[in-house]
Design a protein around this motif. Structure first.
Motif, PDB file in Angstrom:
ATOM      1  N   GLY A 885      36.904   8.733   1.623  1.00  0.00           N
ATOM      2  CA  GLY A 885      37.483   8.513   0.303  1.00  0.00           C
ATOM      3  C   GLY A 885      38.830   9.196   0.154  1.00  0.00           C
ATOM      4  O   GLY A 885      39.767   8.646  -0.435  1.00  0.00           O
ATOM      5  N   GLN A 886      38.954  10.409   0.700  1.00  0.00           N
ATOM      6  CA  GLN A 886      40.227  11.136   0.604  1.00  0.00           C
ATOM      7  C   GLN A 886      41.320  10.471   1.437  1.00  0.00           C
ATOM      8  O   GLN A 886      42.498  10.505   1.077  1.00  0.00           O
ATOM      9  N   LEU A 887      40.926   9.863   2.575  1.00  0.00           N
ATOM     10  CA  LEU A 887      41.893   9.129   3.401  1.00  0.00           C
ATOM     11  C   LEU A 887      42.515   7.994   2.607  1.00  0.00           C
ATOM     12  O   LEU A 887      43.748   7.830   2.581  1.00  0.00           O
ATOM     13  N   ALA A 888      41.670   7.202   1.939  1.00  0.00           N
ATOM     14  CA  ALA A 888      42.176   6.073   1.159  1.00  0.00           C
ATOM     15  C   ALA A 888      43.105   6.552   0.054  1.00  0.00           C
ATOM     16  O   ALA A 888      44.149   5.938  -0.224  1.00  0.00           O
ATOM     17  N   GLU A 889      42.777   7.685  -0.559  1.00  0.00           N
ATOM     18  CA  GLU A 889      43.607   8.223  -1.642  1.00  0.00           C
ATOM     19  C   GLU A 889      44.960   8.701  -1.120  1.00  0.00           C
ATOM     20  O   GLU A 889      46.007   8.441  -1.727  1.00  0.00           O
ATOM     21  N   LEU A 890      44.962   9.370   0.044  1.00  0.00           N
ATOM     22  CA  LEU A 890      46.220   9.849   0.628  1.00  0.00           C
ATOM     23  C   LEU A 890      47.128   8.686   1.012  1.00  0.00           C
ATOM     24  O   LEU A 890      48.340   8.732   0.809  1.00  0.00           O
ATOM     25  N   VAL A 891      46.560   7.642   1.600  1.00  0.00           N
ATOM     26  CA  VAL A 891      47.358   6.479   1.998  1.00  0.00           C
ATOM     27  C   VAL A 891      47.963   5.813   0.769  1.00  0.00           C
ATOM     28  O   VAL A 891      49.149   5.423   0.775  1.00  0.00           O
ATOM     29  N   ALA A 892      47.178   5.705  -0.312  1.00  0.00           N
ATOM     30  CA  ALA A 892      47.697   5.097  -1.536  1.00  0.00           C
ATOM     31  C   ALA A 892      48.839   5.939  -2.120  1.00  0.00           C
ATOM     32  O   ALA A 892      49.854   5.399  -2.569  1.00  0.00           O
ATOM     33  N   GLN A 893      48.684   7.266  -2.101  1.00  0.00           N
ATOM     34  CA  GLN A 893      49.742   8.144  -2.605  1.00  0.00           C
ATOM     35  C   GLN A 893      51.006   8.019  -1.760  1.00  0.00           C
ATOM     36  O   GLN A 893      52.124   8.009  -2.283  1.00  0.00           O
ATOM     37  N   ALA A 894      50.832   7.934  -0.429  1.00  0.00           N
ATOM     38  CA  ALA A 894      51.980   7.812   0.465  1.00  0.00           C
ATOM     39  C   ALA A 894      52.720   6.504   0.218  1.00  0.00           C
ATOM     40  O   ALA A 894      53.961   6.466   0.211  1.00  0.00           O
ATOM     41  N   GLU A 895      51.973   5.423   0.003  1.00  0.00           N
ATOM     42  CA  GLU A 895      52.605   4.124  -0.241  1.00  0.00           C
ATOM     43  C   GLU A 895      53.346   4.133  -1.576  1.00  0.00           C
ATOM     44  O   GLU A 895      54.451   3.586  -1.705  1.00  0.00           O
ATOM     45  N   GLU A 896      52.756   4.806  -2.548  1.00  0.00           N
ATOM     46  CA  GLU A 896      53.410   4.919  -3.857  1.00  0.00           C
ATOM     47  C   GLU A 896      54.705   5.724  -3.755  1.00  0.00           C
ATOM     48  O   GLU A 896      55.735   5.363  -4.328  1.00  0.00           O
ATOM     49  N   LYS A 897      54.674   6.813  -2.982  1.00  0.00           N
ATOM     50  CA  LYS A 897      55.865   7.635  -2.793  1.00  0.00           C
ATOM     51  C   LYS A 897      56.945   6.852  -2.054  1.00  0.00           C
ATOM     52  O   LYS A 897      58.129   6.911  -2.404  1.00  0.00           O
ATOM     53  N   MET A 898      56.546   6.103  -1.025  1.00  0.00           N
ATOM     54  CA  MET A 898      57.503   5.298  -0.264  1.00  0.00           C
ATOM     55  C   MET A 898      58.175   4.257  -1.157  1.00  0.00           C
ATOM     56  O   MET A 898      59.394   4.070  -1.125  1.00  0.00           O
ATOM     57  N   THR A 899      57.376   3.597  -2.006  1.00  0.00           N
ATOM     58  CA  THR A 899      57.930   2.575  -2.890  1.00  0.00           C
ATOM     59  C   THR A 899      58.910   3.186  -3.882  1.00  0.00           C
ATOM     60  O   THR A 899      59.972   2.622  -4.160  1.00  0.00           O
ATOM     61  N   ALA A 900      58.553   4.377  -4.388  1.00  0.00           N
ATOM     62  CA  ALA A 900      59.432   5.027  -5.362  1.00  0.00           C
ATOM     63  C   ALA A 900      60.749   5.452  -4.724  1.00  0.00           C
ATOM     64  O   ALA A 900      61.827   5.223  -5.286  1.00  0.00           O
ATOM     65  N   GLU A 901      60.682   6.066  -3.528  1.00  0.00           N
ATOM     66  CA  GLU A 901      61.894   6.601  -2.898  1.00  0.00           C
ATOM     67  C   GLU A 901      62.730   5.491  -2.262  1.00  0.00           C
ATOM     68  O   GLU A 901      63.909   5.317  -2.589  1.00  0.00           O
ATOM     69  N   LEU A 902      62.135   4.765  -1.325  1.00  0.00           N
ATOM     70  CA  LEU A 902      62.901   3.736  -0.619  1.00  0.00           C
ATOM     71  C   LEU A 902      63.196   2.546  -1.529  1.00  0.00           C
ATOM     72  O   LEU A 902      64.295   1.978  -1.484  1.00  0.00           O
ATOM     73  N   GLY A 903      62.217   2.160  -2.344  1.00  0.00           N
ATOM     74  CA  GLY A 903      62.442   1.045  -3.266  1.00  0.00           C
ATOM     75  C   GLY A 903      63.511   1.379  -4.289  1.00  0.00           C
ATOM     76  O   GLY A 903      64.351   0.540  -4.630  1.00  0.00           O
ATOM     77  N   GLY A 904      63.491   2.625  -4.779  1.00  0.00           N
ATOM     78  CA  GLY A 904      64.514   3.050  -5.728  1.00  0.00           C
ATOM     79  C   GLY A 904      65.895   3.054  -5.103  1.00  0.00           C
ATOM     80  O   GLY A 904      66.877   2.625  -5.728  1.00  0.00           O
ATOM     81  N   GLU A 905      65.990   3.552  -3.862  1.00  0.00           N
ATOM     82  CA  GLU A 905      67.285   3.571  -3.169  1.00  0.00           C
ATOM     83  C   GLU A 905      67.769   2.153  -2.884  1.00  0.00           C
ATOM     84  O   GLU A 905      68.967   1.845  -3.023  1.00  0.00           O
ATOM     85  N   LEU A 906      66.848   1.267  -2.519  1.00  0.00           N
ATOM     86  CA  LEU A 906      67.221  -0.131  -2.255  1.00  0.00           C
ATOM     87  C   LEU A 906      67.754  -0.791  -3.526  1.00  0.00           C
ATOM     88  O   LEU A 906      68.784  -1.481  -3.490  1.00  0.00           O
ATOM     89  N   ALA A 907      67.061  -0.587  -4.641  1.00  0.00           N
ATOM     90  CA  ALA A 907      67.502  -1.194  -5.900  1.00  0.00           C
ATOM     91  C   ALA A 907      68.877  -0.677  -6.296  1.00  0.00           C
ATOM     92  O   ALA A 907      69.738  -1.429  -6.768  1.00  0.00           O
ATOM     93  N   ARG A 908      69.104   0.636  -6.101  1.00  0.00           N
ATOM     94  CA  ARG A 908      70.396   1.231  -6.444  1.00  0.00           C
ATOM     95  C   ARG A 908      71.517   0.626  -5.600  1.00  0.00           C
ATOM     96  O   ARG A 908      72.579   0.256  -6.122  1.00  0.00           O
ATOM     97  N   LEU A 909      71.272   0.519  -4.300  1.00  0.00           N
ATOM     98  CA  LEU A 909      72.318   0.002  -3.414  1.00  0.00           C
ATOM     99  C   LEU A 909      72.552  -1.489  -3.632  1.00  0.00           C
ATOM    100  O   LEU A 909      73.679  -1.972  -3.511  1.00  0.00           O
ATOM    101  N   GLU A 910      71.497  -2.236  -3.949  1.00  0.00           N
ATOM    102  CA  GLU A 910      71.669  -3.671  -4.226  1.00  0.00           C
ATOM    103  C   GLU A 910      72.532  -3.865  -5.466  1.00  0.00           C
ATOM    104  O   GLU A 910      73.399  -4.754  -5.494  1.00  0.00           O
ATOM    105  N   ALA A 911      72.313  -3.022  -6.482  1.00  0.00           N
ATOM    106  CA  ALA A 911      73.136  -3.119  -7.695  1.00  0.00           C
ATOM    107  C   ALA A 911      74.587  -2.734  -7.410  1.00  0.00           C
ATOM    108  O   ALA A 911      75.526  -3.356  -7.909  1.00  0.00           O
TER     109      ALA A 911
END
Length: 956
Positions: A885-911
């Motif tokens: 259960g903790q593995l699934a939670e860590l992976v979900a947190q990591a994916e959320e962090k990746m989306t926030a950081e890389l996705g945010g940087e991508l959106a900024r640069l696209e604009a």
């Protein structure tokens, strides 16, 4: 211990021997054969360091024939165990006597080692957990790469390094003024790129004179081991590979080496991730006839994804050559010089608005209009600090060359001392007057340029009459030499740098100092090898017994730093303002602790005085930097030559016009692109925040405690040396045969940045230092601390109460360039199960719990494990459910962090790409690809038991 022939045991001290069989019991001795290695061992029965191997129900065991069975039942007869169960490959029921077990069995899994009695010391178990925890924290720390180098925490350097070092394949021009640390900025960027996995192979091209300095700087400051390539090294490397440049990952070589067609082709064919070019202002370019050096770099820049160009004087060869260097970085973006000039003028109106935002003063109507035109979709919220900060960030993001060009000036950076001109007039020697008169009589003055040279360097003219075959005698009567000797005698305790235009003059001045006054001086000129130059510089830097004076030819005004000296003598003056600034910049740089005293001896009433007055009164180039000096020189150079040649005596008019033009140029730079660029380059509040964060990291005493404990457990001898230093020495009792990075004769280390900056012989230990990662890797990649048993004394719990502590590691393996560690580094999960299988780990932290425990010897611990086996197997099964259960939670947190950081940087640069052409499509594609790769590898994350500890409550 009860022994019987045929029983299987393992050696507690030599577990690598495999599974042993008892072959003889004689009197008080027992003999074991270890079939896997063919070794025999004899032990005293009373205290044999042996552990009986008995597997349990549910275990999988392997026969010597290679097939395996799952144990369902055990029977014992005459002291020997027989295992009953089903074969894993055929599911048929089988039996297996322990004498027929696989000899190669190793107890690598923590639970296997626990049940086999292969127990570690309690402190080793604790160290293993702390290592896993420290490694996780290190990989999660975004400041790790910036903290690691042996460099001062200089705000603008850290900002540029942080801004550029995190990019995919950065392509930038670092153009800070002399003394502001371009080499350190480049090293920071390289360090981040290599540590994060964004780059693996780097080629650095420098002038031949700077090769060794770069080699030493990369190693001493950044722990980066580059290989120095010259023709001899290339020939040697051919024995290992057809292309010598493929034999090393990190390479430094001179641009001159690549002028050779074969070496250039080999360098071009080799795969590189980053290209660094120092002193890039030497890359001459014109549309019709680019220089060979420019063509070499251009071809490499087309083939290599990341490019860093370094120059303190980007406009030295003219603004068009500056444009050509930007063209190397992005030919699609910088395609037309006229368009580039037009774009630059548009930023002048915006610079004032940017300054208003920085100064937190109300915007004028003109400034508000300029901002609205630049940011049409942005609401101009200037009433709050947050609104002003957001506007400024948007403005700088969209600044035309802001992403590819960084330039800081001394005016915008604190930390510099004052510069003072000390002019020393001397009389004209009669010998020089005679030489000039004879030369005029013979009509040998020649061109205008030759007349100037004769007037500025009368010693050269005099030597022409002496003849090349005779030894130089000019220094026996030259009044500048006489002044210099008296000055040096009066300053015996001071380090003095002397710079002159020609190598021959430097050599002759050294002879004069040595012959006439016995003054020790080093010499530094282009005719020396790199090693000879380094020895001369080191001789000068040496405080005790070193040279008082270092005499450099013009080459000494590029690349070398001597800020420990405070006196500079210019024996003659260069004719180019940029060269003058480079000379002064050897002493006037960050790190200089005293005002810089510039001494210029000159022959009174000569062209030397005229040039001095033009520099000082026209440009104020001695006591202030003059970034536009080359442009003003280009405008007034012909008039200056006329004055210096004696063909125009109106020096006062020339100085007046020069001063007026210098003032206009300075005002234009303050108001225009360069000012806006400087605001972008120094980082402002972001840079200050970086410094504050790194200062906090430097004060982390927990890291110091961890490292001292780790070295102690490994068995490294530590001797307190004082001065914030510790001497580390390997010992014969270390847990491992060797410690990578720790030499046999030891190493002095410090955790203090100031100490490291003042003592080159100390290694600076931070979480990024190789000694830290290698120490952690030795523990975590071995079996050290995998299994342990501890006792707990607790009045509130009944004796015999069991706890099972389990450390799991969550890890997803991916190529380094994916940078998975940013989002899911190897992560420890700690479970603390009671006898019912409830996890108490969330409520009882490791340190608090561990302080209640006491160690136990291996034999007693093994007995406790055997007595508790029936309770332990169900707990291990229960732990698997908790950790899933903790593995699934860590992976979900990591994916959320990746989306926030890389996705945010991508959106900024696209604009931004819509308004700033400097945003490269390749950069956006790289972020998208990285997001896909991270997501894919996160989906394959696994969890594995790393360490296990049984805790038994004992009576008080």
């Amino acid at each position: 211990m009860s022994f019987a022939l045929g029983q299987r045991w393992i050696s507690d001290t030599e577990s690598d021997l495999g599974l042993g069989t008892i072959v003889a019991i004689e009197g008080r001795m027992v003999t074991l054969l270890f079939p896997a290695t063919g070794e025999n061992r004899m032990f005293a029965i009373q205290d044999a360091p042996l552990t009986r191997v008995i597997f349990n129900q549910g275990d999988e065991v392997t026969s010597h024939e290679g097939w395996a069975l799952t144990v369902t039942e055990l029977t014992e007869q005459n002291g020997l165990v027989t295992y009953h169960g089903t074969r894993t490959d055929t599911d048929e029921p089988v039996t297996l006597r322990e004498t027929l077990l696989d000899h190669q069995i190793r107890f690598n899994k923590p639970q296997d080692r626990l049940f086999a009695g292969q127990l570690d010391r309690m402190e080793h178990y604790v160290t293993r957990f702390l290592c896993q925890h420290q490694r996780h924290a290190m990989q999660q720390n975004p400041l790790r790469a910036l903290q690691g180098p042996r460099a001062g925490l200089i705000a603008h350097q850290l900002y540029i390094a942080n801004e550029v070092g995190r990019r995919h394949a950065p392509r930038v021009l670092l153009a800070d003024e002399v003394g502001l640390g371009k080499t350190i900025e480049a090293g920071h960027i390289l360090h981040q790129q290599l540590l994060s996995g964004r780059a693996e192979r780097v080629l650095i091209l420098v002038p031949e004179s700077l090769q060794h300095q770069w080699l030493v700087e990369m190693l001493r400051r950044f722990n980066l081991r580059f290989a120095l390539f010259d023709e001899e090294r290339c020939i040697e490397a051919l024995a290992d590979c057809d292309n010598p440049f493929e034999t090393e990952q990190l390479v430094i070589c001179s641009i001159d080496l690549l002028r050779k067609k074969k070496r250039f082709e080999q360098a071009l064919e080799a795969p590189w991730d980053l290209l660094v070019v120092d002193e890039a202002h030497h890359l001459e370019w014109s549309e019709d006839q680019p220089s060979r050096a420019y063509q070499v770099v251009e071809a490499l820049a087309e083939a290599i994804a990341g490019v860093l160009l370094l120059t303190a004087t980007p406009d030295q060869l003219g603004h068009q050559s500056h444009f050509a260097r930007l063209r190397l970085l992005d030919p699609d973006r910088f395609y037309d010089y006229d368009a580039f000039l037009k774009e630059e003028t548009e930023y002048q109106s915006v610079a004032a608005a940017a300054e208003a935002l920085l100064a937190e003063r109300p915007l004028t109507d003109e400034e508000r209009t300029a901002l609205a035109a630049m940011l049409p979709e942005q609401a101009l919220q200037t009433d709050s600090a947050e609104g002003r900060e957001a506007l400024l960030r948007q403005l700088l993001d969209r600044h035309g060359t802001g992403r590819v060009l960084f330039r800081n000036t001394r005016g915008g950076v604190s930390g510099f001392t004052q510069r003072h001109l000390n002019a020393h007039p001397v009389a004209l020697p009669s010998q020089y007057a005679t030489a000039v008169r004879v030369s005029k009589m013979l009509g040998n003055n020649g061109s205008l340029e030759q007349k100037v040279l004769n007037n500025l360097y009368p010693e050269k003219l005099y030597q022409e009459f002496e003849g090349e075959g005779s030894s130089a005698s000019w220094w026996t009567f030259d009044t500048r030499v006489n002044w210099m000797l008296e000055f040096l005698k009066a300053k015996r305790s001071k380090k003095v740098l002397v710079i002159t235009a020609k190598a021959s003059t430097a050599l002759q001045l050294e002879e004069a100092l040595r012959s006439r006054e016995g003054i020790m001086a080093g010499v530094f000129h282009e005719g020396m090898s790199i090693l000879e130059r380094d020895k001369a510089a080191a001789f000068f830097a040496q405080q005790e017994g070193g040279a008082q004076v270092l005499i450099c030819s013009e080459i000494g005004s590029e690349g070398r730093n001597f800020q420990f000296a405070h006196h500079l003598i210019m024996f003659d003056l260069p004719q180019n303002p940029d060269l003058l600034e480079q000379r002064i910049g050897r002493l006037d740089r960050i790190g200089q602790t005293q005002d810089v005293q510039i001494h210029v001896p000159y022959i009174e009433g000569s062209a030397q005085q005229q040039l001095l007055d033009w520099y000082h009164q026209g440009l104020n180039a001695f006591e202030q930097t003059c970034p536009g000096g080359h442009l003003i020189h280009a405008e007034f150079g012909e008039d200056l030559l006329q004055v210096l040649a004696g063909e125009n005596e109106d020096l006062a008019d020339l100085i007046t016009r020069t001063a007026e033009r210098a003032g206009e140029h300075k005002a234009a730079m303050e108001a225009g692109r360069d000012k806006l660029l400087e605001i972008h380059s120094n980082g402002g509040k972001q840079a200050d925040a970086l410094v504050a964060a790194l200062e906090k990291e430097d004060d982390d005493t927990d890291f110091v405690s961890f490292m001292l404990k780790l070295w102690d457990v490994i068995g490294v001898q530590q001797d307190d040396r004082g001065e914030n230093a510790v001497v580390l020495t390997p010992t014969e009792h270390m847990l491992y045969p060797s410690y990578p990075g720790l030499p046999e004769d030891g190493l002095s280390v410090t955790f203090d940045r100031d100490t490291a900056l003042s003592r080159d012989d100390f290694q600076f230990i931070t979480p990024a230092h190789p000694l830290v990662s290698s120490g952690i890797d030795m523990v975590t990649s071995s079996e050290t601390g995998c299994a342990a048993v501890s006792l707990m004394k607790n009045k509130a719990l009944p004796a015999g109460t069991l706890f099972l502590e389990m450390i799991y590691m969550v890890e997803a393996v991916a190529p380094a360039e994916v940078q998975l560690g940013r989002f899911l580094p190897p992560t420890p999960i700690r479970l603390l199960l009671d006898k019912s299988g409830k996890d108490l780990g969330q409520n009882v932290d490791f340190e608090t719990f561990n302080r209640q425990l006491i160690p136990i010897n291996r034999h007693t611990g093994s007995k406790l494990v055997n007595a508790s086996q029936s309770a332990l197997h169900p707990l291990i099964a229960k732990a698997e459910q908790h950790v899933a259960g903790q593995l699934a939670e860590l992976v979900a947190q990591a994916e959320e962090k990746m989306t926030a950081e890389l996705g945010g940087e991508l959106a900024r640069l696209e604009a931004l790409k819509a308004v700033n052409p400097n945003i490269r499509g390749a950069e956006l594609d790289a972020i998208r690809e990285q997001m896909n790769m991270v997501k894919a590898h996160l989906g394959r994350a696994q969890v594995q038991l790393d360490a296990i500890r049984l805790i038994v409550v004992t009576p008080q």
